[in-house]
Design a protein around this motif. Structure first.
Motif, mmCIF file in Angstrom:
data_model
loop_
_atom_site.group_PDB
_atom_site.id
_atom_site.type_symbol
_atom_site.label_atom_id
_atom_site.label_comp_id
_atom_site.label_asym_id
_atom_site.label_seq_id
_atom_site.Cartn_x
_atom_site.Cartn_y
_atom_site.Cartn_z
ATOM 1 N N PHE A 9 -1.684 0.157 -2.689
ATOM 2 C CA PHE A 9 -2.994 -0.250 -3.196
ATOM 3 C C PHE A 9 -2.853 -0.495 -4.696
ATOM 4 C CE2 PHE A 9 -6.902 0.770 -5.455
ATOM 5 C CZ PHE A 9 -7.726 -0.200 -4.902
ATOM 6 N N SER A 10 -3.637 -1.430 -5.186
ATOM 7 C CA SER A 10 -3.688 -1.665 -6.637
ATOM 8 C C SER A 10 -5.083 -2.109 -7.003
ATOM 9 C CB SER A 10 -2.662 -2.746 -7.013
ATOM 10 O OG SER A 10 -2.645 -2.939 -8.415
ATOM 11 N N GLY A 11 -5.705 -1.394 -7.951
ATOM 12 C CA GLY A 11 -7.074 -1.738 -8.352
ATOM 13 C C GLY A 11 -7.107 -2.949 -9.260
ATOM 14 N N SER A 12 -6.206 -2.995 -10.246
ATOM 15 C CA SER A 12 -6.240 -4.099 -11.204
ATOM 16 C C SER A 12 -4.893 -4.782 -11.382
ATOM 17 C CB SER A 12 -6.805 -3.617 -12.548
ATOM 18 O OG SER A 12 -6.213 -2.413 -12.941
ATOM 19 N N GLY A 13 -4.006 -4.600 -10.387
ATOM 20 C CA GLY A 13 -2.805 -5.437 -10.334
ATOM 21 C C GLY A 13 -1.521 -4.840 -10.884
ATOM 22 N N SER A 68 0.808 3.622 -4.973
ATOM 23 C CA SER A 68 -0.600 3.686 -5.399
ATOM 24 C C SER A 68 -0.635 3.944 -6.899
ATOM 25 C CB SER A 68 -1.320 4.850 -4.685
ATOM 26 O OG SER A 68 -2.618 5.049 -5.230
ATOM 27 N N PRO A 69 -1.667 3.448 -7.577
ATOM 28 C CA PRO A 69 -1.855 3.918 -8.949
ATOM 29 C C PRO A 69 -2.232 5.394 -8.901
ATOM 30 C CG PRO A 69 -3.717 2.540 -8.253
ATOM 31 C CD PRO A 69 -2.693 2.492 -7.149
ATOM 32 N N THR A 70 -1.997 6.096 -9.983
ATOM 33 C CA THR A 70 -2.533 7.453 -10.102
ATOM 34 C C THR A 70 -3.928 7.339 -10.695
ATOM 35 O OG1 THR A 70 -0.374 8.495 -10.301
ATOM 36 C CG2 THR A 70 -2.243 9.686 -11.258
ATOM 37 N N TYR A 71 -4.905 7.761 -9.908
ATOM 38 C CA TYR A 71 -6.296 7.798 -10.366
ATOM 39 C C TYR A 71 -6.746 9.263 -10.335
ATOM 40 C CZ TYR A 71 -7.072 2.679 -9.591
ATOM 41 O OH TYR A 71 -7.039 1.298 -9.640
ATOM 42 N N MET A 72 -7.220 9.732 -11.441
ATOM 43 C CA MET A 72 -7.703 11.118 -11.533
ATOM 44 C C MET A 72 -6.687 12.108 -10.950
ATOM 45 S SD MET A 72 -10.202 10.361 -13.276
ATOM 46 C CE MET A 72 -10.707 12.036 -13.629
ATOM 47 N N GLY A 73 -5.429 11.899 -11.326
ATOM 48 C CA GLY A 73 -4.386 12.860 -10.967
ATOM 49 C C GLY A 73 -3.934 12.834 -9.524
ATOM 50 N N GLY A 74 -4.162 11.759 -8.832
ATOM 51 C CA GLY A 74 -3.692 11.671 -7.443
ATOM 52 C C GLY A 74 -3.706 10.227 -6.992
ATOM 53 N N VAL A 105 1.922 4.128 -10.552
ATOM 54 C CA VAL A 105 1.722 3.607 -11.914
ATOM 55 C C VAL A 105 0.508 4.302 -12.505
ATOM 56 C CG1 VAL A 105 1.073 1.554 -13.265
ATOM 57 C CG2 VAL A 105 2.657 1.323 -11.338
ATOM 58 N N SER A 106 0.616 4.698 -13.769
ATOM 59 C CA SER A 106 -0.588 5.201 -14.451
ATOM 60 C C SER A 106 -0.479 4.952 -15.941
ATOM 61 C CB SER A 106 -0.838 6.681 -14.146
ATOM 62 O OG SER A 106 -0.196 7.514 -15.077
ATOM 63 N N GLY A 107 -1.583 5.200 -16.639
ATOM 64 C CA GLY A 107 -1.672 4.868 -18.062
ATOM 65 C C GLY A 107 -0.836 5.748 -18.958
ATOM 66 N N GLY A 108 -0.810 7.035 -18.703
ATOM 67 C CA GLY A 108 -0.064 7.957 -19.560
ATOM 68 C C GLY A 108 1.410 7.986 -19.192
ATOM 69 N N PRO A 109 2.253 8.472 -20.124
ATOM 70 C CA PRO A 109 3.667 8.612 -19.782
ATOM 71 C C PRO A 109 3.836 9.576 -18.605
ATOM 72 C CG PRO A 109 3.296 9.092 -22.130
ATOM 73 C CD PRO A 109 1.945 8.905 -21.499
HETATM 74 C C1 LIG Z 1 -10.495 5.649 -11.746
HETATM 75 C C2 LIG Z 1 -9.267 5.686 -12.606
HETATM 76 C C3 LIG Z 1 -8.600 6.882 -12.775
HETATM 77 C C4 LIG Z 1 -7.447 6.948 -13.559
HETATM 78 N N1 LIG Z 1 -6.777 8.129 -13.672
HETATM 79 C C5 LIG Z 1 -5.628 8.176 -14.383
HETATM 80 C C6 LIG Z 1 -4.865 9.387 -14.443
HETATM 81 O O1 LIG Z 1 -5.186 10.412 -13.839
HETATM 82 N N2 LIG Z 1 -3.763 9.389 -15.230
HETATM 83 C C7 LIG Z 1 -3.361 8.287 -15.949
HETATM 84 O O2 LIG Z 1 -2.365 8.360 -16.655
HETATM 85 N N3 LIG Z 1 -4.033 7.112 -15.848
HETATM 86 C C8 LIG Z 1 -5.137 7.039 -15.076
HETATM 87 N N4 LIG Z 1 -5.800 5.840 -14.936
HETATM 88 C C9 LIG Z 1 -5.182 4.613 -15.458
HETATM 89 C C10 LIG Z 1 -4.490 3.831 -14.314
HETATM 90 O O3 LIG Z 1 -3.591 4.659 -13.606
HETATM 91 C C11 LIG Z 1 -3.744 2.631 -14.866
HETATM 92 O O4 LIG Z 1 -4.652 1.759 -15.505
HETATM 93 C C12 LIG Z 1 -2.957 1.870 -13.797
HETATM 94 O O5 LIG Z 1 -2.178 0.880 -14.412
HETATM 95 C C13 LIG Z 1 -3.897 1.231 -12.784
HETATM 96 O O6 LIG Z 1 -3.120 0.610 -11.794
HETATM 97 P P1 LIG Z 1 -3.673 -0.645 -10.952
HETATM 98 O O7 LIG Z 1 -3.801 -1.803 -11.933
HETATM 99 O O8 LIG Z 1 -2.635 -0.912 -9.936
HETATM 100 O O9 LIG Z 1 -4.976 -0.233 -10.382
HETATM 101 C C14 LIG Z 1 -6.961 5.769 -14.191
HETATM 102 C C15 LIG Z 1 -7.658 4.562 -14.020
HETATM 103 C C16 LIG Z 1 -8.785 4.514 -13.227
HETATM 104 C C17 LIG Z 1 -9.477 3.183 -13.019
#
Ligand SMILES: Cc1cc2nc3c(=O)[nH]c(=O)nc-3n(C[C@H](O)[C@H](O)[C@H](O)COP(=O)(O)O)c2cc1C
Length: 190
Positions: A9-13, A68-74, A105-109
């Protein structure tokens, strides 16, 4: 023919970019057919994932790579809805002895990406799958496994455009995971 499926799954690519790299790696191995599958929120109705064609494709695979992206730690809710929909396979042991691996994938290191990979491992263990880790040494000049994750592949991307992040090093890391899983799946199939 050995079949490897990458389901993500990917929310924003951003996770799709890493998934494409994993797919490219898997497809590069001779005798392996690799399928890249996207999970769509449109297949989740009243919280339940339903797409029989996707599940059938996974049934027919020797290896499944979860992303999957990591969203809210999972993992993202959409991925969890998909995972819940595999319960019927769990009941009849349908995915037993398939290889499994994962990426996130997630935003933080860190960003708690390890929690997502650990969820994938638990899912695989429930299904009796065989988890393929990622033993690449991070001490190299290409940035391979720069985030030092051995349970699966981690990529980093926040708000940047998807042609910038995840970066080339993370995509190369994903490609190597795809190659590793495909090579092992072919060997395991014999
Ligand atoms: C709802 C939500 C929750 C997120 N939670 C985290 C998180 O727990 N840790 C983190 O490092 N980044 C977090 N992020 C940032 C995303 O992981 C990051 O933008 C990622 O590249 C999104 O991947 P996607 O484009 O495939 O959806 C979060 C973003 C969203 C929208």
């Amino acid at each position: 023919m050995t079949t490897v499926s990458i389901i993500h799954f990917s929310g924003s690519g951003h996770t799709t970019k890493l998934a494409e790299a994993v797919h490219q790696g898997a497809a590069s191995i001779e005798g392996v057919q690799a399928h890249l599958i996207s999970l769509s929120g449109d297949d989740i109705i009243k919280g339940r994932y339903k797409n029989d064609a996707v599940l059938a494709q996974l049934d027919a695979s020797d290896a499944i790579i979860f992303g999957s992206p990591t969203y809210m730690g999972g993992p993202a809710a959409q991925f969890k809805a998909f995972a819940d929909a595999t319960a019927e396979r769990w009941f009849r042991g349908g995915w037993r002895d398939k290889l499994a691996a994962g990426f996130t994938v997630s935003g933080g290191p860190s960003g708690d990406k390890l929690s997502t990979l650990q969820y994938f491992i638990t899912l695989a263990m429930q299904h009796g799958m065989i988890w393929v880790g990622f033993p690449e040494n991070p001490y190299n000049d290409k940035g391979i496994n720069r985030l030092s994750s051995y349970s699966g592949v981690m990529g980093q991307a926040g708000q940047e455009p998807t042609d910038v992040a995840p970066n080339a090093a993370d995509k190369l890391t994903g490609e190597l995971l795809g190659q590793r899983v495909a090579r092992l799946a072919a060997k395991f199939r014999g």
